[in-house]
Design an enzyme around this catalytic site. Sequence first.
Site, PDB file in Angstrom:
ATOM      1  N   GLU A 111       7.172   5.057  -6.352  1.00 46.45           N
ATOM      2  CA  GLU A 111       6.858   3.710  -6.016  1.00 46.45           C
ATOM      3  C   GLU A 111       5.885   3.487  -7.166  1.00 46.45           C
ATOM      4  OE1 GLU A 111       5.503   3.417  -2.158  1.00 46.45           O
ATOM      5  OE2 GLU A 111       7.484   3.739  -1.339  1.00 46.45           O
ATOM      6  N   HIS A 222      -0.745  -6.033  -0.550  1.00 43.73           N
ATOM      7  CA  HIS A 222       0.221  -5.565  -0.977  1.00 43.73           C
ATOM      8  C   HIS A 222       0.935  -6.811  -1.633  1.00 43.73           C
ATOM      9  CE1 HIS A 222       4.588  -4.113  -0.855  1.00 43.73           C
ATOM     10  NE2 HIS A 222       4.161  -2.995  -0.416  1.00 43.73           N
ATOM     11  N   ARG A 269      -0.635  -1.495  -7.496  1.00 45.46           N
ATOM     12  CA  ARG A 269      -0.573  -2.333  -6.649  1.00 45.46           C
ATOM     13  C   ARG A 269      -1.517  -3.594  -6.865  1.00 45.46           C
ATOM     14  NH1 ARG A 269       0.214  -0.257  -0.782  1.00 45.46           N
ATOM     15  NH2 ARG A 269       2.117   0.536  -1.257  1.00 45.46           N
ATOM     16  N   HIS A 329      -3.046  -5.662   3.248  1.00 43.73           N
ATOM     17  CA  HIS A 329      -2.132  -4.617   3.650  1.00 43.73           C
ATOM     18  C   HIS A 329      -2.718  -3.160   4.134  1.00 43.73           C
ATOM     19  CE1 HIS A 329       1.464  -1.919   3.820  1.00 43.73           C
ATOM     20  NE2 HIS A 329       1.178  -1.301   2.967  1.00 43.73           N
ATOM     21  N   ARG A 365      -5.699   2.335  -3.356  1.00 46.36           N
ATOM     22  CA  ARG A 365      -4.554   3.247  -2.932  1.00 46.36           C
ATOM     23  C   ARG A 365      -3.295   3.465  -3.647  1.00 46.36           C
ATOM     24  NH1 ARG A 365      -0.615   3.629   0.975  1.00 46.36           N
ATOM     25  NH2 ARG A 365      -1.144   1.657   1.771  1.00 46.36           N
TER      26      ARG A 365
END
Length: 482
Positions: A111, A222, A269, A329, A365
């Site tokens: 990811e 997100h 992200r 998120h 994160r």
Amino acid sequence: MNKYDVLIIGAGIAGLYAALQLPKSKKVLVVCKDIPWECNTFYAQGGMVTALNEADIALHVEDTMAAGSYHNNKEAVEILSRTSLETTADIIQRGMEFDKDSQGNLLYTKEAAHSVARIIHAGGDATGRYLHYFMMVQNMHHLQKNTLVYDLLIENGRCYGVKATVNYEPTAIYADDVIIASGGIGSLYAYNTNSRTVSADIHGICVEKGIELADMEFMQFHPTVFVKTPFARKLLLTEALRGEGAHVVDKEGRRFLFDYDERGELAGRDIVARGIFDYKRQTGEEAYLDFSMFEESWFRERFPNITRTFGALGYRFPQDRVPISPAFHYANGGIKSDTHGCIEGVEGLYVIGEAARTGVHGANRLASNSLLEGVVFAKRATAHLLAKSKKEGRIPKFDKDYGNILHKENDKMYKQRLRQVMWDDVGIIRTAKGLHEAKNLIYDMKNKEIGRLLKLRLNTASAIVDAALARKESLGSHYIES
Ligand code: SIN
């Protein structure tokens, strides 16, 4: 008297894995606000990070630190990565089935912002659901649903339990140790991917008790969420889609994220979320997630959950593209704890999982570190708890009770107002002016005739706004425009 050795608040991965570590001889109660699968773990799609081996630890630590803008507590990150070797082996040894290839080897996916593929998954894109089910089945302790905690019973630096409604009846539940595993703060934002039960109540109680919340300015959004649904929880389109090669495009099919970062869809992200948000804001146009590069049967097998969920909305993959927006998120900040989940100044109170701020995530994160965080710090907190000698003593009398003022008539309207202002002014791109407006609005609402649960949400919202105002420079997921 309702007295336990250990009370665990929350039945997501952190709470359930903590329960698995506690022997049957202990009197343990796990409580959840609603039904147990209404938790963020259940909705997690992409997977769980695990260091691949000893040699991968340094790289996993570096990826986590880089994603977190080096605001992380390095010791916590090293613990996270190193302990993953043990916890992943333990979960597999207990019988959890992660996805494997035809030779029986674990499949790893990649990811955003991971240097290598190190994310294990289950049911294709239903990792959270599979893990949650697995842990529910493994749990040997009593799990009590419909238990809404509205107060922590703390006196003279010691926690004695909680006050909660159980099936709407106010009651006290006493315990030698209380573990908070109640998740984050999703319900504060108009657009969020979280379970409806995740509403920052325990954070709000902590504010009231003078327990520190830290890193609250670092709320994670997100990048790829389908928000055109009337339900509070918006539909996640996992990072793993981009990890496997899906593109973010404009209506002409142009991959505009490369205008923001040379890594395009695979930038961190925070960068991808901000890029999509900014593109939509600047152009007034939609952004889409495009799957047309995938082969149909492969896609169906790799992403069965997304195929089914979006199929019910009329989307056919891989040919249809989905309009996307970022949405709240994950709370990178939370209730401040050390790396054993201990909360300074309060004996007998632990916090683990998303509710906690160990410093492991820094300012943003790294994708799929959250399920891992849940298990690693559950293991450490319970090890700490079991190693302590038991303290006997009289339980003080806690007369104050809010059980009959949890809700007031206009709460729903104020909650909607709060969710909107958090999204508009305390969201992906912030300004000092917007933050001040949010602060004033929250202050006004606190002075209205409101129920306790809304008051707790407002306490948490204030902590986020104050932290955002205090950090004048952008960092990670806190982005402030002058
Ligand atoms: C996702 O599947 O994209 C979410 C994973 C995460 O939140 O780390």
